[in-house]
Design an enzyme around this catalytic site. Structure first.
Site, PDB file in Angstrom:
ATOM      1  N   ASP A 250       0.741  -1.073  -0.143  1.00  0.00           N
ATOM      2  CA  ASP A 250      -0.133   0.077  -0.127  1.00  0.00           C
ATOM      3  C   ASP A 250       0.924   1.155  -0.234  1.00  0.00           C
ATOM      4  O   ASP A 250       1.896   1.218   0.898  1.00  0.00           O
ATOM      5  CB  ASP A 250      -0.940  -0.199   1.234  1.00  0.00           C
ATOM      6  CG  ASP A 250      -2.030   0.858   0.974  1.00  0.00           C
ATOM      7  OD1 ASP A 250      -3.286   0.267   0.770  1.00  0.00           O
ATOM      8  OD2 ASP A 250      -1.931   2.063   0.956  1.00  0.00           O
TER       9      ASP A 250
ATOM     10  N   ASP B  14      -7.479  -3.633  -5.016  1.00  0.00           N
ATOM     11  CA  ASP B  14      -9.047  -3.382  -4.158  1.00  0.00           C
ATOM     12  C   ASP B  14      -9.067  -1.339  -4.079  1.00  0.00           C
ATOM     13  O   ASP B  14      -8.221  -1.075  -3.035  1.00  0.00           O
ATOM     14  CB  ASP B  14      -8.556  -3.728  -2.645  1.00  0.00           C
ATOM     15  CG  ASP B  14      -9.971  -3.604  -1.872  1.00  0.00           C
ATOM     16  OD1 ASP B  14     -11.143  -2.931  -2.567  1.00  0.00           O
ATOM     17  OD2 ASP B  14     -10.280  -3.990  -0.770  1.00  0.00           O
TER      18      ASP B  14
ATOM     19  N   CYS C 285     -15.770  -1.062  -3.531  1.00  0.00           N
ATOM     20  CA  CYS C 285     -16.866  -1.188  -2.525  1.00  0.00           C
ATOM     21  C   CYS C 285     -17.579  -0.123  -2.938  1.00  0.00           C
ATOM     22  O   CYS C 285     -17.889   0.642  -2.118  1.00  0.00           O
ATOM     23  CB  CYS C 285     -16.286  -1.010  -1.095  1.00  0.00           C
ATOM     24  SG  CYS C 285     -15.399   0.236  -0.563  1.00  0.00           S
TER      25      CYS C 285
END
Length: 429
Positions: free
Chosen positions: A263, A306, A359
């Site tokens: 990340d 993601d 999401c």
């Protein structure tokens, strides 16, 4: 505290959120610190009113005839707590800590209104500017899907198959109404709370401390399952964050092969180290800097993105974010997503998969983003998403929204999960 005091406190918190444009969790925490006399049950009930009010902000305000924190607090109790105007006013009478009861004008407004006849945007409980985006995503179902995003969420758990099985954990959680999830192979669901109730503190359970399960929405679990990581593979979780999908993929790989958790925001990786120790995941390497990825170029069987997104699929859990979101933020996220796709795809080996997950429920972050990437970059083709879904959830093709060439969408209304999007692209050369 009686209901009147809890309602007054919730209105105070809603006012703080409105005036200071701050997250609900921060406002509730500060209220609790300055009102230490309130017990755990009081704080839970106040939080429920606040979150119900934020989820149902449009419909609660419309029902009472105003958009003030007071109207939203009262409306939340009427819509979600099975209160009637009469029972609520009776309850508030004589409680010196309660707000003033519903006035004659408010009572008349409530009596004259039927939510089934409200404007679509009110029934969908969404900001005006988001209504076209929901309609683009869901067509004729957009109001129902918006309403589902304004409902109370369940508590979902993922079984850590390295240490336990689902039946064993459900037995450990006896008394919580835990049951197998409807879709996720290793999922467990505890139903949404009712009224002033609260979910069990599963993270205090010995089974959690021993690493038997993680808290993870069923939609996130399904996305990890559809990635089809297998033992011995080399996998890069490019936007790993706290590591939920990293751990799920690691367990699927049975601790064989390698999974690299990366990340660009180093602090987001902090929780992953404790989670790795507790869960016995041994094939995870954490990579914080871009330079650490240099050796992975063209070597990965799967690169999972993601992607940072608006989080519109999580509005059930973070309803305050729904009202803070604006068009500029959506455009910023779209730019970040495109940049990440253009960077991360280089790590996929020939024949490997680039998996893109959000999401979000917005097409601009989902199918449109995938289509734009394919138009920019040669050498990637979408997998057959209908066949992929059938391999994992045979006979449940009508549950998710599936575009064979563009991706799979999960929503509270159709799959009972948070809103998620999944697309897998195969590198041909």
């Amino acid at each position: 505290m009686r209901l009147g005091g809890r309602l007054a406190a919730a209105i105070e918190v809603l006012e703080d959120i409105e005036q200071r444009h701050r997250p609900a969790a921060d406002a509730l925490k500060d209220w609790g610190l300055s009102h230490r006399f309130a017990g755990a049950g009081d704080r839970a009930a106040i939080g429920n009113i606040v979150y119900d009010g934020l989820r149902r902000k449009r419909s609660a305000g419309w029902l009472v005839g105003d958009e003030t924190p007071r109207a939203i607090g009262f409306g939340a109790l009427l819509l979600e707590w099975r209160e009637t105007p009469e029972t609520l006013n009776t309850t508030l009478e004589g409680d010196r800590f309660a707000p003033p009861p519903l006035s004659a004008d408010e009572l008349a407004t409530i009596a004259s209104r039927d939510l089934a006849q409200a404007p679509d945007v009110v029934r969908a409980d969404c900001p005006d500017w988001c209504a076209p985006l929901l309609e683009q995503a869901f067509g004729a179902d957009w109001v129902a899907e918006g309403a589902a995003l304004a409902s109370r969420p369940p508590l979902d758990l993922r079984v850590n198959t390295l240490k336990a099985d689902r039946e064993k954990i459900i037995a450990e959680l006896a008394g919580t109404n835990a049951a197998p999830a409807a879709l996720a192979t290793n999922g467990i669901r505890i139903p949404p709370i009712d009224g002033s109730g609260r979910h069990p503190n599963v993270q205090s359970e010995p089974a959690f401390q021993d690493g038997w399960f993680e808290v993870q929405d069923e939609g996130s679990q399904i996305a990890a399952e559809l990635a089809e990581a297998k033992p011995g593979m080399q996998v890069l979780d490019y936007c790993a964050g706290a590591g939920g999908k990293t751990l799920a993929l690691s367990a699927t790989m049975e601790n064989r092969g390698q999974i690299f958790a990366h990340d660009v925001e180093r602090q987001r990786l902090n929780p992953i180290f404790d989670r790795i120790r507790r869960s016995d995941n041994r094939n995870v390497q954490v990579l914080a800097g871009p330079a650490d990825l240099a050796d992975l170029e063209g070597r990965m069987d799967i690169v999972l993105i993601d992607a940072p997104c608006t989080g519109s699929g999580t509005w059930r859990r973070r309803p305050d974010a729904k009202w803070r979101l604006n068009r500029h933020q959506l455009d910023v996220r779209r730019g970040e997503q495109a940049m990440i796709l253009d960077t991360a795809h280089a790590n996929v080996k020939p024949g490997g998969l680039l998996v893109y997950v959000t999401c979000s429920i917005f097409e601009e972050e989902n199918c449109d983003q995938v289509a734009a990437f394919l138009a920019r970059r040669q050498g990637f083709e979408p997998v057959d998403h209908a066949a992929l879904w059938e391999r994992h959830f045979s006979g449940r093709a009508g549950v998710a929204r599936i575009d064979p060439a563009r991706g799979i969408s999960l929503t509270p209304g159709r799959t009972g999960t948070d809103g998620f999007f999944f697309a897998a692209l195969r590198r041909s050369g």
